[in-house]
Design an enzyme around this catalytic site. Structure first.
Site, short mmCIF file in Angstrom:
data_model
loop_
_atom_site.label_atom_id
_atom_site.label_comp_id
_atom_site.label_asym_id
_atom_site.label_seq_id
_atom_site.Cartn_x
_atom_site.Cartn_y
_atom_site.Cartn_z
N ASP A 185 -1.45 5.75 -1.50
CA ASP A 185 -0.91 4.80 -2.47
C ASP A 185 -0.19 5.58 -3.56
OD1 ASP A 185 -1.86 2.43 -1.35
OD2 ASP A 185 -3.83 2.67 -2.25
N LYS A 186 0.82 4.94 -4.15
CA LYS A 186 1.51 5.59 -5.26
C LYS A 186 0.71 5.46 -6.55
CE LYS A 186 4.73 3.48 -7.62
NZ LYS A 186 4.35 3.55 -9.04
#
EC number: 7.2.2.10
Length: 899
Positions: free
Chosen positions: A329-330
């Site tokens: 995930d960012k």
């Protein structure tokens, strides 16, 4: 038990438990008293078996120990009392070493269970606190939010779209809708809709509940005893070690049988040959191998926890070394998850304007009616709340708690000098944000009129809008031209790496008024760029998955050093894929896409599942990060599911194999390094144990075949076994991670531990040990008769070889002089203790009688040290040759290339 509270109203429940449905318990003395009465809110494990009983069981669990007992008894019958006492003493020593190993293994595994304490949000004296769930008492008022694990049996007193997954208790897959209404008593567990049961998971909505049962009094506590009786399965590596042990045992027993038979036919004493045969079996069969593997894995996990990576399942340690794709995930993992509004756009502006960095924005700075309307929508469509600063567990200086986007928007509103409008606007209903919806909306009441407010992704918000407001707050019809202008400004803000949030409001939910865009900055975490590039150098692909727009995602990925071209069009065409595009691909096209795509944008948790499946179909070993409820299926499907310790929901943590307590991507690198290092250590002590076993067997076998007298007696062989399975071997399992470990490519998933290279190393070491030991034995036995001095020299020679061999086995590729001869403290203690023990065996009178040894001179010791160090020097030459030929990749070479 919670059953009586089904039929109670909320008021009756509060009265019975002397608590308040809004403020919870208020008296610290009363909380302490209830804790003493009911105990901690945890499930008690049955009393463990007494240590003395565990120790005594060691004497009967191994058939070889029983055979040694028989040999000792026969010695007594034949009048060889000294031999009988010696063998009995050896049995006690061998059993004690085995017991200590097993006990240490159990304690290490037990320590793993305490790595993940569970917390919950509770209201006491009207204030929200974040406490350890084990400290809950009946009457506590608990807040339930999506993703939480229910910490005790609760009587629901407030519920908003509250749905709870009770599958781990009832077996039903569909979440149950919960309410605060009283129901009739004597109904089944699945119909008790006003009770939230301990251990179940909040899948949707939010609510509050009063604790009505804790610990063993909960419904989950009733089934806990059954769970206790289920034995934990062994890890694949432990199973392979068991299989290896059985195979080596069979080979060893066949060899020993041949040695004993040859001895008989040569006319040697049958009792002596039987005792030597059994002793050889004890020494040659690596029964300690699975235990040392378990201890090494467990201690490695504890070491990882200090680096903020908590492993929930031992097999995951093995898998870490094989991971060749990390899907991350960012937000919060690659980035800080500390969001700040840096740009605002409202319709009519030529371009978005940047906010100054000062804490308070001057009223003269663009404080237009249009901006005020946008800020009002952002503040009302918001679930952040004032943070209790006395709460030390959350570790934050921010005055607000909640989702980072909500906090950023409410802080922005404060900076413009606006008061929190939620105090005057009464919320009627809410549609919660989800990664599938990509928006949140609320209905509020103000001055007897109802209004709807919405925030979310630009495309979702625009699809619900028919109008827009300009900078003066005047409403206009939303034309195609204005839509294009909004989207152009969104693209420009996203291209600088900002997350874009759109806001709108109106009476009709299908004809809202668009108010503007907020550009939110979430800077990359420190060391993430270096970690990404280091992983890529080691053969690990890093893929970024985000709900942001593709333009924002590309910009962030490029700043993190991912392999993204500078041209945006090329990057979007070949290196990025949106969730919508992913849905249109068939399985073959998807496999082709995931083999090259670096960024997945505008994705949902369901897309994560597809990405993992496609990568695994290509043979990749995949690690996947996640923090939300809907991430759980993808985390379970991935080879390594990684949950966030701070922002992650309990649902995600339950599904994960590893939890990052700091939510940082750099921690994943540390965990992968540690996983590879642990596997290297396991290979190193297997090399040590196998080379010692092969050498001991070969020494006796060669002596028997060539008609030599036995160079070692039974007691000496058992002593060698203690050294082989004992502290020196275990100390190899805690060797520090080699800094070059990430330069090696990921290990293939099903690669055997005993490779051709490892076997060559084992045979080379064993050959040197056997050859030199036989030479020493034959040189000492010049008169043809075996004396105590002859066996002492041979015995000490073998023990010294063991120590030098252990030193050589500390690393497969690196010189011990570069490692630092004394850098492993446990190894120093283990070898030092072994040498002291050997000195006692050779020089202490009581032990001389037991081991049939005699004192040797300093000159003898120096000669033996010179001879036995050969195994170390040969291995050093092997390592040097491999480095010279470029067969070993090192971190220093990597750094030189990147200067």
């Amino acid at each position: 038990m919670s059953v009586q509270y089904d039929a109670f109203s909320v008021e009756q429940t509060c009265a019975d438990l002397e608590t308040d449905m809004y403020n919870g318990l208020s008296s610290l003395q009363e909380i302490t008293r209830r804790n003493k009465v009911h105990g901690d809110n945890d499930l008690k494990v049955e009393d463990e078996e007494n240590m003395v009983v565990q120790f005594l069981k060691q004497f009967v669990k191994d058939p070889l120990i029983l055979l040694l007992f028989a040999s000792s008894a026969i010695s007594v019958t034949l009048g060889n009392i000294d031999d009988a006492i010696s063998i009995a003493l050896a049995i006690v020593i061998v059993v004690t070493v085995g017991f200590v190993q097993e006990y240490r293994s159990e304690q290490s595994l037990k320590a793993l269970n305490n790595l993940v304490p569970h917390y919950c949000n509770v209201i006491r004296s009207g204030k929200t606190e974040h406490i350890v769930a084990s400290k809950l008492v009946p009457g506590d008022l608990v807040i339930l939010q999506i993703g939480d694990r229910v910490p005790a049996d609760l009587r629901i007193v407030e519920a908003t779209e509250l749905e709870i997954d009770e599958s781990n208790l009832t077996g039903e897959n569909s979440p149950r809708k919960k309410s605060s209404e009283a129901i009739s008593s004597n109904i089944s567990l699945t119909e008790r809709n006003n009770i939230a049961f301990m251990g179940t998971l909040v899948r949707h909505g939010h609510g509050r509940g009063i604790v009505v049962a804790t610990g063993s009094d909960t419904e989950f506590g009733r089934v806990f005893l059954t769970m206790q009786q289920t034995e934990k399965p062994k890890t694949p590596l432990q199973n392979s070690m068991d299989d290896l042990g059985k195979q080596l045992s069979l080979i060893s027993l066949i060899g020993i049988a041949v040695i004993v038979l040859v001895g008989f036919f040569q006319g040697k004493n049958w009792l002596e040959m039987l005792t030597i045969g059994v002793s050889l079996a004890v020494a040659a069969i690596p029964e300690g191998l699975p235990i040392i593997v378990t201890v090494t894995l467990a201690l490695g996990v504890l070491r990882m926890s200090k680096k903020r990576a908590i492993i929930r399942r031992l097999p995951s340690v093995e898998t870490l070394g094989s991971v060749n794709v990390i899907c991350s995930d960012k937000t919060g993992t690659l980035t800080m998850n500390h969001m700040t509004v840096t740009k605002i756009y409202t319709c009519g502006m030529l371009a978005a304007f940047s906010l100054p960095e000062s804490e308070h924005i001057e009223l003269s700075v663009r404080r237009t009616v249009g901006i005020e309307k946008a800020l009002l929508a952002a503040a009302l469509c918001n679930n952040s709340k004032v943070h209790n600063k006395a709460d030390s567990i959350l570790d934050t200086t921010c005055p607000w708690a909640g989702f980072p986007v909500d906090v950023a928007l409410i802080e922005c509103s404060e900076r413009f000098g606006l008061k929190d409008p939620r105090e005057t606007y009464s919320r009627i209903s809410e549609v919660s944000f989800s990664s599938e919806r990509k928006y949140m909306s609320v209905a509020v009441q103000y001055n007897s009129s109802k209004m709807n407010f919405m925030k979310g992704a630009t495309e979702q918000v625009l699809s619900s809008c028919a109008y827009f407001s300009d900078q003066d707050g005047v409403q206009h019809e939303l034309t195609a031209e204005m839509k294009e202008n909004i989207q152009r400004n969104e693209f420009e803000m996203a291209a600088s790496g900002l997350r874009i949030i759109a806001v709108a409001s109106g009476i009709n939910t299908n004809k809202l008024v668009f108010h503007g865009l907020f550009g939110i900055n979430d800077p990359p975490r420190p060391q993430v760029r270096e970690s990404v590039q280091y992983l890529m150098t080691g053969g690990v692909r890093v893929i970024m998955i985000t709900g942001d727009s593709v333009v924002t995602a590309i910009s962030i990925a490029r700043s993190l050093g991912m392999a993204i071209p500078s041209n945006d069009e090329e990057a979007i065409r070949n290196y990025a894929l949106t969730g919508a595009q992913l849905d249109d691909l068939d399985s073959s096209s998807l496999r082709d896409a995931v083999s090259r795509v670096v960024v997945f944008a505008r994705t949902t948790p369901q897309h994560k599942m597809k990405i993992v499946e496609a990568l695994q179909s290509l043979g990749d070993v995949v690690a996947m990060t996640g923090d939300g409820v809907n991430d759980a299926p993808a985390l379970k499907l991935a080879d390594i599911g990684i949950a966030m310790g701070r922002q992650g929901t309990d649902v995600a943590k339950e599904a994960a194999d590893m939890i990052l307590t700091d939510d940082s991507f750099a921690t994943i690198l540390s965990a992968v390094e540690e996983g590879k290092g642990i596997f290297n250590n396991i290979k190193n002590f297997i090399t040590f144990q196998l080379s010692t076993s092969v050498a001991a067997l070969s020494l006796i076998a060669i002596s028997s075949v060539f008609g030599f007298q036995n160079p070692l007696n039974a007691m000496q062989i058992l002593w060698i076994n203690i050294l082989m399975d004992g502290p020196p071997a275990q100390s190899l399992g805690v060797e520090s991670v080699d800094e070059d470990v990430m330069m090696k490519p990921p290990r293939p998933r099903n690669a055997p531990i005993i490779s051709v290279q490892l076997l060559q190393r084992v045979l080379l070491s064993a050959f040197i040990i056997v050859t030199v030991t036989i030479v020493v034995f034959r040189v000492q036995m010049q008169d043809g008769n075996v004396t105590a001095r002859d066996t002492t020299m041979t015995f000490t020679c073998f023990v010294f070889f063991d120590m030098f061999n252990a030193l050589a086995c500390r690393s497969e590729t690196k010189s011990v002089f570069k490692l630092g001869i004394f850098s492993n403290r446990m190894f120093n203690i283990a070898v030092g203790g072994s040498l002291i023990g050997q000195a006692l065996v050779v020089y202490a009178s009581p032990f001389q009688r037991i081991f049939q040894t005699e004192a040797i001179g300093l000159k003898d010791v120096l000669i033996l040290l010179a001879c036995t160090s050969s195994v170390l020097w040969v291995d050093e030459i092997r390592k040097w040759y491999r480095r010279r030929k470029g067969l070993v990749r090192t971190k220093s070479n990597y750094l030189l290339r990147n200067v």
